[in-house]
Enzyme design. Sequence first.
Site, PDB file in Angstrom:
ATOM      1  N   HIS A   1       0.840  -1.197   0.000  1.00  0.00           N
ATOM      2  CA  HIS A   1       0.000   0.000   0.000  1.00  0.00           C
ATOM      3  C   HIS A   1       0.874   1.245   0.000  1.00  0.00           C
ATOM      4  O   HIS A   1       2.013   1.221   0.462  1.00  0.00           O
ATOM      5  CB  HIS A   1      -0.952   0.022   1.203  1.00  0.00           C
TER       6      HIS A   1
ATOM      7  N   HIS B   1       0.887   5.372   1.051  1.00  0.00           N
ATOM      8  CA  HIS B   1       0.259   6.425   1.850  1.00  0.00           C
ATOM      9  C   HIS B   1       0.270   7.744   1.065  1.00  0.00           C
ATOM     10  O   HIS B   1       1.315   8.131   0.518  1.00  0.00           O
ATOM     11  CB  HIS B   1       1.036   6.677   3.146  1.00  0.00           C
TER      12      HIS B   1
END
Length: 138
Positions: free
Chosen positions: A102, A104
């Site tokens: 992932h 940010h």
Amino acid sequence: MNYDQTNIFAKILRGEIPCTKVYEDAHTLAFMDIMPQADGHVLVLPKAPSTNLLDADPATFAPLFATVQKVARAVKTGMGADGVVITQFNGAAAGQTVFHLHVHIIPRWEGIALRRHSGQMEQMDVLKAHAEKIIAAL
Ligand code: 5GP
């Protein structure tokens, strides 16, 4: 690859637990971080499984970073930010706590410090209000 299908983001991708979604397409999902380091902190995930950037199929990166750019622009505009930080952690020693790749997206304002990584849970209605601003700018 040592990918655990029961990690929290795998559950969100399967729809088993909820998230405050801001964007989704065939290859990616973006939603509000539940412990934001700044108002409007968004996470972007590829749907393809990998624990982090190091074990991902490189084919993952084009759609992932196309979404990162699209959502980062909307975060900056929608939240009225001065700038946007993009971060991504690989391994527990590097600060990674959820083992599905992932990215940010964290808006920044002059003179406002970042809150702690994985610090305090935000109220759901506040996350929803920020998501609505970002969605409106997409
Ligand atoms: P990492 O440390 O792995 O880069 O980041 C994981 C991020 O996921 C943290 O910023 C944390 O606040 C966020 N997070 C952890 N659990 C959940 C959850 O259940 N839902 C959402 N939306 N974010 C989460």
